[in-house]
Design a protein around this motif. Structure first.
Motif, PDB file in Angstrom:
ATOM      1  N   MET A 196       0.855  -1.182   0.000  1.00 63.38           N
ATOM      2  CA  MET A 196       0.000   0.000   0.000  1.00 63.38           C
ATOM      3  C   MET A 196       0.892   1.233   0.000  1.00 63.38           C
ATOM      4  SD  MET A 196      -3.271   0.995   2.332  1.00 63.38           S
ATOM      5  CE  MET A 196      -2.422   1.183   3.889  1.00 63.38           C
ATOM      6  N   GLU A 197       0.801   1.993  -1.067  1.00 65.70           N
ATOM      7  CA  GLU A 197       1.528   3.246  -1.176  1.00 65.70           C
ATOM      8  C   GLU A 197       0.652   4.335  -0.570  1.00 65.70           C
ATOM      9  OE1 GLU A 197       2.618   4.262  -5.139  1.00 65.70           O
ATOM     10  OE2 GLU A 197       3.555   6.155  -4.572  1.00 65.70           O
ATOM     11  N   MET A 198       1.221   5.063   0.380  1.00 61.97           N
ATOM     12  CA  MET A 198       0.478   6.104   1.087  1.00 61.97           C
ATOM     13  C   MET A 198       1.131   7.444   0.780  1.00 61.97           C
ATOM     14  SD  MET A 198      -0.188   4.178   4.733  1.00 61.97           S
ATOM     15  CE  MET A 198       1.530   4.214   5.221  1.00 61.97           C
ATOM     16  N   ASN A 199       0.395   8.309   0.115  1.00 59.48           N
ATOM     17  CA  ASN A 199       0.886   9.632  -0.258  1.00 59.48           C
ATOM     18  C   ASN A 199       0.089  10.717   0.457  1.00 59.48           C
ATOM     19  OD1 ASN A 199       2.802   8.663  -2.214  1.00 59.48           O
ATOM     20  ND2 ASN A 199       1.084   8.262  -3.585  1.00 59.48           N
ATOM     21  N   ASN A 200       0.676  11.894   0.492  1.00 56.27           N
ATOM     22  CA  ASN A 200       0.017  13.038   1.127  1.00 56.27           C
ATOM     23  C   ASN A 200      -0.504  12.665   2.519  1.00 56.27           C
ATOM     24  OD1 ASN A 200      -0.995  15.634   1.413  1.00 56.27           O
ATOM     25  ND2 ASN A 200      -2.912  15.166   0.335  1.00 56.27           N
ATOM     26  N   LEU A 201       0.357  12.083   3.305  1.00 56.70           N
ATOM     27  CA  LEU A 201      -0.054  11.629   4.628  1.00 56.70           C
ATOM     28  C   LEU A 201      -0.408  12.803   5.535  1.00 56.70           C
ATOM     29  CD1 LEU A 201       2.506   8.756   4.958  1.00 56.70           C
ATOM     30  CD2 LEU A 201       0.046   8.503   5.312  1.00 56.70           C
ATOM     31  N   LYS A 202      -1.391  12.551   6.389  1.00 57.08           N
ATOM     32  CA  LYS A 202      -1.879  13.566   7.314  1.00 57.08           C
ATOM     33  C   LYS A 202      -1.682  13.069   8.745  1.00 57.08           C
ATOM     34  CE  LYS A 202      -5.562  14.634   4.005  1.00 57.08           C
ATOM     35  NZ  LYS A 202      -7.028  14.753   3.805  1.00 57.08           N
ATOM     36  N   PRO A 203      -1.602  13.992   9.699  1.00 54.67           N
ATOM     37  CA  PRO A 203      -1.446  13.561  11.103  1.00 54.67           C
ATOM     38  C   PRO A 203      -2.544  12.584  11.535  1.00 54.67           C
ATOM     39  CG  PRO A 203      -0.967  15.884  10.914  1.00 54.67           C
ATOM     40  CD  PRO A 203      -1.469  15.451   9.566  1.00 54.67           C
ATOM     41  N   GLU A 204      -3.741  12.737  11.009  1.00 54.87           N
ATOM     42  CA  GLU A 204      -4.823  11.830  11.388  1.00 54.87           C
ATOM     43  C   GLU A 204      -4.672  10.428  10.806  1.00 54.87           C
ATOM     44  OE1 GLU A 204      -5.093  14.890   9.996  1.00 54.87           O
ATOM     45  OE2 GLU A 204      -6.779  14.971   8.566  1.00 54.87           O
ATOM     46  N   ASP A 205      -3.679  10.218   9.949  1.00 55.27           N
ATOM     47  CA  ASP A 205      -3.374   8.872   9.460  1.00 55.27           C
ATOM     48  C   ASP A 205      -2.513   8.094  10.452  1.00 55.27           C
ATOM     49  OD1 ASP A 205      -2.995  10.283   6.189  1.00 55.27           O
ATOM     50  OD2 ASP A 205      -4.696   9.104   6.927  1.00 55.27           O
ATOM     51  N   THR A 206      -2.073   8.760  11.509  1.00 52.89           N
ATOM     52  CA  THR A 206      -1.261   8.095  12.523  1.00 52.89           C
ATOM     53  C   THR A 206      -2.048   6.962  13.168  1.00 52.89           C
ATOM     54  OG1 THR A 206       0.039  10.080  12.981  1.00 52.89           O
ATOM     55  CG2 THR A 206      -0.060   8.396  14.716  1.00 52.89           C
ATOM     56  N   ALA A 207      -1.479   5.755  13.130  1.00 47.07           N
ATOM     57  CA  ALA A 207      -2.152   4.567  13.654  1.00 47.07           C
ATOM     58  C   ALA A 207      -1.215   3.372  13.525  1.00 47.07           C
ATOM     59  CB  ALA A 207      -3.439   4.287  12.873  1.00 47.07           C
ATOM     60  N   VAL A 208      -1.634   2.269  14.099  1.00 50.34           N
ATOM     61  CA  VAL A 208      -0.978   0.998  13.811  1.00 50.34           C
ATOM     62  C   VAL A 208      -1.723   0.380  12.628  1.00 50.34           C
ATOM     63  CG1 VAL A 208      -0.376  -1.301  14.656  1.00 50.34           C
ATOM     64  CG2 VAL A 208      -0.295   0.667  16.211  1.00 50.34           C
ATOM     65  N   TYR A 209      -0.984   0.009  11.615  1.00 50.55           N
ATOM     66  CA  TYR A 209      -1.566  -0.556  10.409  1.00 50.55           C
ATOM     67  C   TYR A 209      -1.365  -2.071  10.405  1.00 50.55           C
ATOM     68  CZ  TYR A 209      -2.423   4.043   8.459  1.00 50.55           C
ATOM     69  OH  TYR A 209      -2.908   5.312   8.233  1.00 50.55           O
ATOM     70  N   TYR A 210      -2.453  -2.784  10.136  1.00 54.25           N
ATOM     71  CA  TYR A 210      -2.443  -4.238  10.150  1.00 54.25           C
ATOM     72  C   TYR A 210      -2.784  -4.802   8.771  1.00 54.25           C
ATOM     73  CZ  TYR A 210      -2.746  -3.793  15.253  1.00 54.25           C
ATOM     74  OH  TYR A 210      -2.510  -3.478  16.564  1.00 54.25           O
ATOM     75  N   CYS A 211      -2.056  -5.809   8.401  1.00 55.74           N
ATOM     76  CA  CYS A 211      -2.359  -6.573   7.200  1.00 55.74           C
ATOM     77  C   CYS A 211      -3.328  -7.695   7.575  1.00 55.74           C
ATOM     78  CB  CYS A 211      -1.054  -7.155   6.647  1.00 55.74           C
ATOM     79  SG  CYS A 211      -1.249  -8.279   5.258  1.00 55.74           S
ATOM     80  N   LYS A 212      -4.291  -7.937   6.715  1.00 55.26           N
ATOM     81  CA  LYS A 212      -5.250  -9.022   6.946  1.00 55.26           C
ATOM     82  C   LYS A 212      -5.467  -9.773   5.636  1.00 55.26           C
ATOM     83  CE  LYS A 212     -10.125  -9.952   7.835  1.00 55.26           C
ATOM     84  NZ  LYS A 212     -11.476  -9.367   7.918  1.00 55.26           N
ATOM     85  N   ILE A 213      -5.518 -11.105   5.724  1.00 54.34           N
ATOM     86  CA  ILE A 213      -5.871 -11.886   4.542  1.00 54.34           C
ATOM     87  C   ILE A 213      -7.040 -12.799   4.868  1.00 54.34           C
ATOM     88  CG2 ILE A 213      -3.491 -11.820   3.695  1.00 54.34           C
ATOM     89  CD1 ILE A 213      -3.324 -14.833   4.350  1.00 54.34           C
ATOM     90  N   GLU A 214      -7.829 -13.075   3.852  1.00 51.52           N
ATOM     91  CA  GLU A 214      -8.929 -14.031   3.955  1.00 51.52           C
ATOM     92  C   GLU A 214      -8.616 -15.169   2.994  1.00 51.52           C
ATOM     93  OE1 GLU A 214     -12.526 -11.916   3.065  1.00 51.52           O
ATOM     94  OE2 GLU A 214     -12.062 -10.320   4.479  1.00 51.52           O
TER      95      GLU A 214
END
Length: 121
Positions: free
Chosen positions: A80-98
């Motif tokens: 996942m390419e994340m551009n123009n990041l904002k302070p509200e994007d601050t978080a722990v990001y988790y990968c999930k597969i089904e």
């Protein structure tokens, strides 16, 4: 056993970019993976879907990242390419597969360990 290994989190200034990657391995083949997705969670808040890809090409995005994030899949890897990041994007990001049910394994959901993304203002 299914293992998800995430990489790419970190600290970035607002307006900057990061790339997250997640690789699935173990007792599955890439064809057994129906959906690959990224979720995020802020402490004290519910985990929310950010983006997902069904099959190899069908993508969905949460409204708050449309136009800024791009998810892609290559076999058993999702990025996942994340551009123009904002302070509200601050978080722990988790990968999930089904995964799909096969003659050898019941399908299910699997989560990565999470990677911290911090966007400073």
């Amino acid at each position: 056993q299914v293992h998800l290994v995430e990489s790419g989190g970190g600290l970035v200034q607002a307006g900057g970019s990061l790339m997250l990657s997640c690789f699935a391995s173990g007792t599955i083949g890439s064809r057994d993976i129906a959906t690959m997705a990224w979720y995020r969670q802020v402490t004290g808040m519910q985990r929310e879907m950010v983006a997902r890809v069904r099959g190899e090409l069908t993508t969905e995005y949460a409204a708050f990242v449309k136009g800024r994030f791009t998810i892609s899949r290559d076999m058993a890897k999702v990025s996942m390419e994340m551009n123009n990041l904002k302070p509200e994007d601050t978080a722990v990001y988790y990968c999930k597969i089904e995964t799909r049910t096969t003659p050898f394994q019941v399908g299910g959901d699997y989560w990565g360990q999470g990677t911290q993304v911090t966007v400073s203002s």
